[in-house]
Structures are given as structure tokens and as C-alpha cells.
Design a protein around this motif. Structure first.
Motif, PDB file in Angstrom:
ATOM      1  N   GLN A 137      -1.322   3.866  -0.696  1.00  0.00           N
ATOM      2  CA  GLN A 137      -0.142   4.108  -1.518  1.00  0.00           C
ATOM      3  C   GLN A 137       0.834   5.034  -0.813  1.00  0.00           C
ATOM      4  O   GLN A 137       2.054   4.800  -0.811  1.00  0.00           O
ATOM      5  N   ILE A 138       0.295   6.094  -0.216  1.00  0.00           N
ATOM      6  CA  ILE A 138       1.146   7.063   0.482  1.00  0.00           C
ATOM      7  C   ILE A 138       1.855   6.407   1.666  1.00  0.00           C
ATOM      8  O   ILE A 138       3.057   6.603   1.886  1.00  0.00           O
ATOM      9  N   VAL A 139       1.119   5.598   2.420  1.00  0.00           N
ATOM     10  CA  VAL A 139       1.717   4.896   3.557  1.00  0.00           C
ATOM     11  C   VAL A 139       2.814   3.950   3.080  1.00  0.00           C
ATOM     12  O   VAL A 139       3.892   3.874   3.683  1.00  0.00           O
ATOM     13  N   LEU A 155       1.466  -1.505  -6.095  1.00  0.00           N
ATOM     14  CA  LEU A 155       1.121  -0.265  -5.399  1.00  0.00           C
ATOM     15  C   LEU A 155      -0.064   0.439  -6.050  1.00  0.00           C
ATOM     16  O   LEU A 155      -0.935   0.983  -5.364  1.00  0.00           O
ATOM     17  N   VAL A 207      -0.012  -0.515   5.875  1.00  0.00           N
ATOM     18  CA  VAL A 207      -0.538  -0.368   4.518  1.00  0.00           C
ATOM     19  C   VAL A 207      -1.877  -1.082   4.377  1.00  0.00           C
ATOM     20  O   VAL A 207      -2.862  -0.521   3.872  1.00  0.00           O
ATOM     21  N   ARG A 252      -5.432   5.334  -2.690  1.00  0.00           N
ATOM     22  CA  ARG A 252      -4.420   6.386  -2.599  1.00  0.00           C
ATOM     23  C   ARG A 252      -3.828   6.533  -1.189  1.00  0.00           C
ATOM     24  O   ARG A 252      -2.602   6.645  -1.053  1.00  0.00           O
ATOM     25  N   PRO A 253      -4.632   6.544  -0.118  1.00  0.00           N
ATOM     26  CA  PRO A 253      -4.027   6.661   1.221  1.00  0.00           C
ATOM     27  C   PRO A 253      -3.045   5.528   1.523  1.00  0.00           C
ATOM     28  O   PRO A 253      -1.993   5.753   2.127  1.00  0.00           O
ATOM     29  N   LEU A 263       4.684   4.142   0.363  1.00  0.00           N
ATOM     30  CA  LEU A 263       5.849   4.892  -0.111  1.00  0.00           C
ATOM     31  C   LEU A 263       6.676   5.441   1.051  1.00  0.00           C
ATOM     32  O   LEU A 263       7.897   5.597   0.936  1.00  0.00           O
ATOM     33  N   ALA A 264       6.029   5.710   2.167  1.00  0.00           N
ATOM     34  CA  ALA A 264       6.730   6.253   3.330  1.00  0.00           C
ATOM     35  C   ALA A 264       7.742   5.259   3.900  1.00  0.00           C
ATOM     36  O   ALA A 264       8.657   5.654   4.634  1.00  0.00           O
ATOM     37  N   SER A 265       7.610   3.994   3.553  1.00  0.00           N
ATOM     38  CA  SER A 265       8.526   2.977   4.085  1.00  0.00           C
ATOM     39  C   SER A 265       9.877   2.977   3.377  1.00  0.00           C
ATOM     40  O   SER A 265      10.839   2.362   3.867  1.00  0.00           O
TER      41      SER A 265
END
Length: 302
Positions: free
Chosen positions: A131-133, A123, A168, A128-129, A135-137
Motif C-alpha cells: 500500500q505504501i509503495v 489498495l 507494488v 501494508r508495505p 501511494l508513493a506513485s
């Protein structure tokens, strides 16, 4: 439980060469069954290719492959911890390490933590964008083992999870805004429902006995038509994604090999034959390669 069921975990290949004390952990993460991480990886590769990052972001192919292996393993361990009581009642899954007692729940939790740390390392290699996507999973992943107790369509939830890598990867390569990504993602979901319905054919009798729901049970005698509908929907959605990137009628030809492969799966599927169901399910690794080739050709075109 009948003796004719194919066991879910097997001591074969490289796993058979591991020390006896380590082998149950490899089986727990399904390292003996690479088809799972291939199917988790392919949507990532589709998005990298169609998003135009095959050359400019080529290291992501390797990072996301490592991430797919680690997180598929972590997901399997978590699933087995949650389902250990159900697994013990199903012929195909009774030999799983947690259900059989070969690995303790504590040991399985520690193994999950280690695999998750590998996933975290991957990860950190992403923008960074992305990474956020990614983590949302986690909410979807955490809820999945419980879906078979709630809905007749846990395969649809699995589709959301196993297709998430497309989101991602697309964000990681800066893919263009528009319909291409949602169509690609939706197509992957339909594909997952199709192939996992075939996989679930192996457990229909045991699932009925223990009260587990599945799309295979929901479709009943119409399972061949249901799978055909899933595959057909996936192809239409993927065709739309290709068109969104390159509006040229020739792009549809790129999906023709995958369409022929899917047709072969459906026409020759034997719903009552466990060995055939497993073979058809595993053949989706090759189907993924055909779809990836289509995405690569269109996404790399000038």
C-alpha cells in the motif's frame, strides 16, 4: 487540423451500447480503448509471476487488474482536465469529452473521484508495505500531464508511472531482495518509452504546431532505431532480472518470442503512417503476454 487523423475517442464495442448520457464518461476513462489498462497491468503481472506469487497470491492478479482499469481511467480523466486546451488544438484528441465540451470539468472531477475510490478499494486488499509503495506513485502520476511541456522525453516519465505496478506487486508477494526487481522495473520503463514513442508518431505535426514535446519528435528520422534501442534495452534488463532469479542460460530462451515480436514491430514500422503506428502500439498487449509467459516460467520453476 486534418481530417485524416484517427480520433482518440470512438463510440464502439460495448461503449456504443451505453445510454447516451453515460457514454461520454466511458470515453473519458478510455473504456473504449482497453490497450491502456493492459499496458498498465502487465508490469504488475510480470512481478507477480517472477516474484513467485503466481499460485500463492493468485487473487492479486484479479485485484491488480481491477486496479489497473480504475486507475488508468482516473489518470486519463485527470490528464484530459489538465490538457483540455491543448487537446482541442490537436486533431486526434479534439473529440475527447472534456476538450469537446461533452463533459464539464466539474463532472470530470467527480468521475475521477469515483474511479479513485475504486482504486482505493483495491489498495485496501494489499499488504501494508505494498500500500505504501502504491501511494508513493501519486506524485509521479500528478506530474505526468505537465511533462510534455517541460521535457522532450515525457515518455520516460510515463515509463516511471506505468511500470510502478511491478514494484507494488513484487512487495505484495514478498519477492526476494536483490537485482531482480530493479532490473525488471528498469526494463519495463524502457519498454514503455519504446511503445509510447510509436504512439506519439500519430501527433508529430500537431505537436509541432502547439509546442508539445515528445520522444518521437526528439528522435526525428531516427525513430525506428530509437525504438529498437528501447526494446533491446528492455530485453537485456529483463534477461538480467530472470538470471537474478534463476541463474541458468536457459532462462534467456524464455524471452525469445518477445524478442521476435519486438523485431517485427521495428522492421515493419512506418513512422509516417498513423494507422500503422496505432496498430504497432496496440500490438504491445500481445508482447506483454509473451513477456509474462517468460516471467511465469522462470518464476514458477522449482
Amino acid at each position: 487540423m486534418t481530417a485524416t487523423h484517427l480520433p482518440d475517442s470512438q463510440h464502439q464495442g460495448l461503449v456504443a451500447l451505453l445510454p447516451a448520457s453515460v457514454r461520454p464518461y466511458a470515453l473519458l476513462a478510455r473504456f473504449d480503448r482497453p490497450i491502456g489498462w493492459w499496458l498498465l497491468y502487465w508490469p504488475c503481472a510480470f512481478a507477480l509471476a517472477l516474484g513467485g506469487g503466481a499460485i500463492s497470491h493468485w487473487p492479486l492478479f484479479l485485484w491488480l487488474l481491477l486496479g489497473a482499469i480504475a486507475m488508468r481511467g482516473a489518470g486519463c480523466v485527470y490528464n484530459d482536465i489538465v490538457d483540455r486546451d491543448l487537446d482541442a488544438k490537436v486533431a486526434r484528441t479534439a473529440s475527447r469529452p472534456v476538450a469537446s465540451g461533452a463533459v464539464s470539468v466539474r463532472g470530470a472531477l467527480l468521475w475521477t473521484l469515483f474511479l479513485s475510490l475504486v482504486g482505493l478499494f483495491v489498495l485496501l486488499q494489499l499488504p501494508r508495505p505494498a500500500q505504501i509503495v502504491a501511494l508513493a506513485s501519486l506524485i509521479l502520476v500528478a506530474a505526468y500531464p505537465f511533462m510534455k511541456r517541460i521535457t522532450w522525453w515525457p515518455q520516460a516519465w510515463l515509463g516511471l508511472v506505468f511500470s510502478w505496478g511491478a514494484l507494488v506487486a513484487w512487495v505484495a508477494v514478498g519477492g526476494q531482495a536483490g537485482l531482480a526487481l530493479p532490473l525488471l522495473y528498469a526494463g519495463c520503463i524502457a519498454w514503455v518509452i519504446g511503445y509510447d514513442t510509436i504512439y506519439a508518431l500519430q501527433d508529430i505535426e500537431d505537436d509541432m504546431a502547439v509546442g508539445v514535446k515528445s520522444s518521437a519528435r526528439a528522435m526525428g528520422g531516427q525513430v525506428r532505431g530509437g525504438v529498437a534501442l528501447c526494446y533491446g534495452t528492455a530485453l537485456v534488463l529483463w534477461a538480467g532480472a530472470l538470471w537474478a532469479v534463476r541463474p541458468d542460460p536457459l532462462v534467456f530462451i524464455a524471452l525469445l518470442p518477445a524478442a521476435v515480436h519486438f523485431a517485427g514491430q521495428v522492421v515493419t514500422l512506418e513512422p509516417a503512417n498513423e494507422a500503422d503506428a496505432l496498430a504497432k502500439f496496440r500490438s504491445n498487449r500481445f508482447a506483454g503476454l509473451l513477456i509474462f509467459a517468460a516471467m511465469l516460467v522462470v518464476g514458477s520453476a522449482p
